[in-house]
Motif scaffolding. Structure first.
Motif, PDB file in Angstrom:
ATOM      1  N   THR A 160     107.863  29.486  10.123  1.00  0.00           N
ATOM      2  CA  THR A 160     108.845  28.738   9.347  1.00  0.00           C
ATOM      3  C   THR A 160     110.243  29.069   9.861  1.00  0.00           C
ATOM      4  O   THR A 160     110.424  29.991  10.658  1.00  0.00           O
ATOM      5  N   LEU A 161     111.213  28.335   9.380  1.00  0.00           N
ATOM      6  CA  LEU A 161     112.605  28.704   9.624  1.00  0.00           C
ATOM      7  C   LEU A 161     112.917  29.985   8.852  1.00  0.00           C
ATOM      8  O   LEU A 161     112.241  30.300   7.864  1.00  0.00           O
ATOM      9  N   PRO A 162     113.921  30.760   9.260  1.00  0.00           N
ATOM     10  CA  PRO A 162     114.232  32.029   8.591  1.00  0.00           C
ATOM     11  C   PRO A 162     114.392  31.865   7.078  1.00  0.00           C
ATOM     12  O   PRO A 162     115.119  30.975   6.615  1.00  0.00           O
ATOM     13  N   GLY A 163     113.658  32.679   6.345  1.00  0.00           N
ATOM     14  CA  GLY A 163     113.749  32.657   4.894  1.00  0.00           C
ATOM     15  C   GLY A 163     112.847  31.639   4.232  1.00  0.00           C
ATOM     16  O   GLY A 163     112.705  31.633   3.004  1.00  0.00           O
ATOM     17  N   ALA A 191     114.685  19.716   8.911  1.00  0.00           N
ATOM     18  CA  ALA A 191     113.975  19.307  10.117  1.00  0.00           C
ATOM     19  C   ALA A 191     114.004  20.436  11.131  1.00  0.00           C
ATOM     20  O   ALA A 191     115.001  21.158  11.252  1.00  0.00           O
ATOM     21  N   PHE A 192     112.900  20.581  11.887  1.00  0.00           N
ATOM     22  CA  PHE A 192     112.877  21.601  12.944  1.00  0.00           C
ATOM     23  C   PHE A 192     112.365  21.019  14.246  1.00  0.00           C
ATOM     24  O   PHE A 192     111.645  20.017  14.278  1.00  0.00           O
ATOM     25  N   VAL A 198     109.888  29.123  19.741  1.00  0.00           N
ATOM     26  CA  VAL A 198     111.036  29.250  18.838  1.00  0.00           C
ATOM     27  C   VAL A 198     111.175  27.998  17.977  1.00  0.00           C
ATOM     28  O   VAL A 198     111.154  26.875  18.487  1.00  0.00           O
ATOM     29  N   MET A 199     111.336  28.198  16.661  1.00  0.00           N
ATOM     30  CA  MET A 199     111.590  27.091  15.739  1.00  0.00           C
ATOM     31  C   MET A 199     113.084  27.011  15.471  1.00  0.00           C
ATOM     32  O   MET A 199     113.701  27.960  14.978  1.00  0.00           O
ATOM     33  N   THR A 200     113.678  25.844  15.781  1.00  0.00           N
ATOM     34  CA  THR A 200     115.114  25.642  15.639  1.00  0.00           C
ATOM     35  C   THR A 200     115.414  24.679  14.506  1.00  0.00           C
ATOM     36  O   THR A 200     114.810  23.603  14.409  1.00  0.00           O
TER      37      THR A 200
END
Length: 327
Positions: A160-163, A191-192, A198-200
């Motif tokens: 997931t994205l951070p947090g 959106a990622f 790496v997930m941005t």
């Protein structure tokens, strides 16, 4: 796998304001002519689902006037197919004998269970590229749903994205770039883009709080939907680090983008201002959003995918349809 040839090729109708023909793709027998398109490949094969005579939805392939029931995983009673690649490999979801929903890959006439993340009991496949890499989402041991890659019998958690604690993936291109959405530390979904491990976070339109990415082409252009400063949600195009608002049909306040081809043509749906609320499918090209209309007598349509030649798959009320530009 059961195939049925249509008895009639339904209605052809020029789309509003465009030189397009709309073709009803039909449905499985006994379904009260109910079907839904979810994806299309460059061969013009359309996938989605249709009601069966028993009232269950089954993953369906629409091709050359034939509607084919792809069935379910063993013991299952419903299924659906969101994507197909140019090799004719279809991916989707199906219930199993235990009543759980699992991602599947259908090829050479066989539907294979793609499994779940370790400890999970639920998964969905939503996209596939030409290399046969499949993306979607799966529950994990803790019960959270995470974006997942299904490849060579292995289900990989994309995180997931951070947090954030949940994520889902909807599209993958031939470079292996994956798009979808993930919750963030703020609790909003963003959106990622996932590449090289790496997930941005792709962010949102200016002033917006949430966004979803729903498709990506081989050039790395991403489309989806984002909230705006006005509180409405609009279709977006993300490229070169910039998210651009694609707007809506004239005078309206809602749009959503579901597909993009390698020429940068975008399709989706937008509010038309009618009452009751009835979005219409759109084609966005050369900076202009065009209403693609509906089948005669219908008041709702959506476009879900577009080929390089400009064939557009979508739905008009309860009918899977195909828009083809007149020559």
């Amino acid at each position: 796998m059961i195939a049925f040839t249509l008895l009639a090729v339904a209605a052809f109708q020029p789309a509003a304001g465009q030189s397009f023909i709309i073709k009803d793709l039909g449905a499985l027998p006994g379904s009260f002519n109910y079907s839904n398109a979810l994806g299309i490949n460059e061969r013009g094969q359309v996938v989605g689902y249709s009601l069966t005579a028993s009232g269950n939805t089954h993953a369906t392939l629409f091709e050359n006037g034939v509607v084919t029931d792809l069935g379910t995983l063993p013991g299952g009673n419903y299924s659906g197919a969101p994507a197909v690649n140019n090799r004719g490999q279809v991916v989707g979801y199906s219930t199993t004998a235990r009543g759980n929903t699992h991602a599947f890959l259908f090829k050479h006439g066989v539907m294979t269970d793609l499994g779940t993340l370790p400890g999970g009991n639920f998964s969905v496949a939503a996209g596939i590229n030409e290399r046969g890499q499949v993306v979607g989402y799966s529950s994990n041991l803790r019960g959270y749903v995470h974006a997942s890659l299904f490849e060579n019998g292995v289900v990989t958690d994309l995180g997931t994205l951070p947090g954030g604690d949940e994520s889902e993936a909807f599209g993958i291109n031939n470079r292996g770039q994956v798009v979808g959405y993930s919750t963030t530390a703020s609790g909003y979904a963003h959106a990622f883009l996932f590449e090289n491990g790496v997930m941005t976070d792709l962010g949102t339109l200016s002033g917006g709080g949430l966004s979803h990415a729903q498709a990506i082409n081989n050039r790395g252009q991403v489309v989806g939907v984002s909230s705006t400063a006005s509180g409405y949600v609009h279709a977006f195009l993300f490229e070169n680090g910039v998210m651009t608002d694609l707007g809506t049909l004239p005078g309206r306040n809602y749009s959503n983008a579901f597909g993009i081809n390698n020429r940068g043509q975008v399709v989706g749906e937008s509010d038309t201002g009618t009452n009751p609320y009835s979005p219409h499918a759109f084609l966005f090209e050369h900076g202009v959003m065009t209403d693609l209309g509906t089948l005669p007598g219908d008041n709702f349509s959506e476009a879900v995918g577009i080929t390089e030649s400009g064939q557009i798959a979508g739905n008009s009320t309860s009918h899977a349809i195909l828009w083809t530009r007149e020559r």
